[in-house]
Design an enzyme around this catalytic site. Structure first.
Site, PDB file in Angstrom:
ATOM      1  CB  CYS A 112      41.536  -4.202  24.838  1.00  0.00           C
ATOM      2  SG  CYS A 112      41.977  -4.150  23.099  1.00  0.00           S
ATOM      3  CG  HIS A 252      43.627  -1.582  26.848  1.00  0.00           C
ATOM      4  ND1 HIS A 252      44.465  -2.650  26.604  1.00  0.00           N
ATOM      5  CD2 HIS A 252      43.176  -1.173  25.631  1.00  0.00           C
ATOM      6  CE1 HIS A 252      44.510  -2.873  25.307  1.00  0.00           C
ATOM      7  NE2 HIS A 252      43.741  -1.993  24.698  1.00  0.00           N
ATOM      8  CG  ASN A 282      46.078  -2.833  21.986  1.00  0.00           C
ATOM      9  OD1 ASN A 282      45.811  -3.731  22.789  1.00  0.00           O
ATOM     10  ND2 ASN A 282      45.159  -2.064  21.438  1.00  0.00           N
TER      11      ASN A 282
END
Ligand code: UT7
Length: 325
Positions: A112, A252, A282
């Site tokens: 990520c 994030h 996510n």
């Protein structure tokens, strides 16, 4: 000087709710909501693959910049879920967009953190050789991880985000980027089957090992909070700002509890951290550019605002960027 010229994003239409997951694995809306803050996520349609998501977000960003494909001089795609194994997604994207013969490459495997790392590469490329760089973060995780492992499957969603950056003095200015890696922690988040160490075989396919994401959730949580907070503080120090000066922190979007813990560590005001993890889960390297695009479009950022992006990912990687709008 690096200017952000345009922002874009794309999420697939199909909504997968926590209740939908509860029909597939032993989980519940209560558990997922309490532990992660996620209520739903988007999953790609059967006929969509990584390239489609990336191209949709890229087209929005190029249009937002008031440019056409021919104005793009380089493409970087951050993804852990590529269109095919080889060649990279960026090659497919270059052809799909109609950008002639420009250098195009993926930044893969950093989970990520990939998009913010790619921004760092882009600004270095621009400083060396002025050009407009399309930076995309894209992930189609739902197709590559196990739908049987409740510890991981409920966390993720599919999506893409993009920016076009180029040389220029006007706002929004990418003021600075910091990044780091602790390679002693490769084991806390890894999908290890399928590489040269443990090649893909018939036995692997039968056991599902190629879709098994090994994750030490608590350690990832701890590292994420520490590293993202430190990266924000570091980038602010570099640009001579304080957390009070920051209009919006865009972290994030892995877990609302991680975002809250970062907020507590940094002493953020209510609403100072952008949150959309409830809607998208996510989305890996897509999460930061998707959130940035949404925050701008929702009017959460206006001219003059200082915005900080921060991310962490498998590696263990972390990064933060400061932008003056
Ligand atoms: O981009 C990076 C991606 N990864 C992350 O961001 C992960 C960061 N970590 C986290 O977000 C959290 O650690 C999790 C959300 C993954 C887990 O939350 P936790 O508070 O650390 O829970 P836990 O690991 O302590 O697990 C608690 C229990 C376990 O059961 P037992 O052993 O206590 O009986 C798990 O088996 O929850 C169980 N569990 C579930 N129960 C219902 C694990 N997944 C699920 C599930 N539904 N989906």
């Amino acid at each position: 000087m690096t200017q952000i010229l345009g922002f874009g994003g794309y999420v697939p239409e199909r909504v997968m709710t926590n209740d939908d997951w509860a029909e597939i694995v032993d989980t519940s809306d209560e558990w997922i909501t309490a532990r992660t803050g996620i209520k739903e996520r988007r999953f790609a349609a059967e006929d969509e693959a990584t390239l489609d998501l990336a191209a949709n977000a890229a087209e929005v960003a190029i249009k937002d910049a008031g440019l056409v494909a021919g104005d793009i001089g380089e493409i970087i795609v951050a993804t852990d879920t590529p269109e095919v194994y080889t060649p990279d997604t960026a090659s497919f994207l270059q052809h799909r967009l109609g950008c002639d013969n420009i250098p195009s490459y993926d930044l893969g495997g950093s989970g990520c953190a990939g998009f913010v790392q790619a921004l760092d590469v882009a600004r270095a490329r621009i400083a060396f050789s002025p050009r407009n760089v399309l930076v995309v973060g894209v992930e189609l995780i739902s197709r590559l991880i196990s739908w049987q492992e409740r510890e991981t499957c409920v966390l993720f969603g599919d999506g893409a985000g993009a920016v076009v950056v180029g040389p220029g003095e006007s706002s929004p200015q990418l003021l600075d980027v910091v990044a780091g890696t602790d390679g002693s922690k490769t084991d806390i988040l890894t999908l290890s089957t399928g590489g040269t160490r443990d090649p893909f075989t018939v036995e692997t396919a039968a056991s599902g090992a190629h879709q098994h994401l090994t994750m030490n959730g608590r350690e990832v949580f701890k590292q994420a909070v520490g590293r993202m907070s430190e990266a924000v503080a570091e980038v602010l120090e570099h640009v001579g700002g304080t957390i009070e000066d920051v209009k919006l922190v865009i972290p994030h979007q892995a877990n609302k509890r991680i975002i809250d813990a970062v907020g507590k560590k940094l002493g953020l005001r209510e609403g100072q951290a952008f949150v959309n993890v409830d809607k998208f889960g996510n989305t890996g390297s897509a999460s930061v550019p998707l959130a940035l695009w949404q925050a701008r479009d929702q009017g959460r950022i206006v001219e003059g605002d200082l915005v900080v992006l921060t991310a962490f990912g498998a590696g263990f990687h972390w990064a933060a960027a400061a932008i003056r709008f």
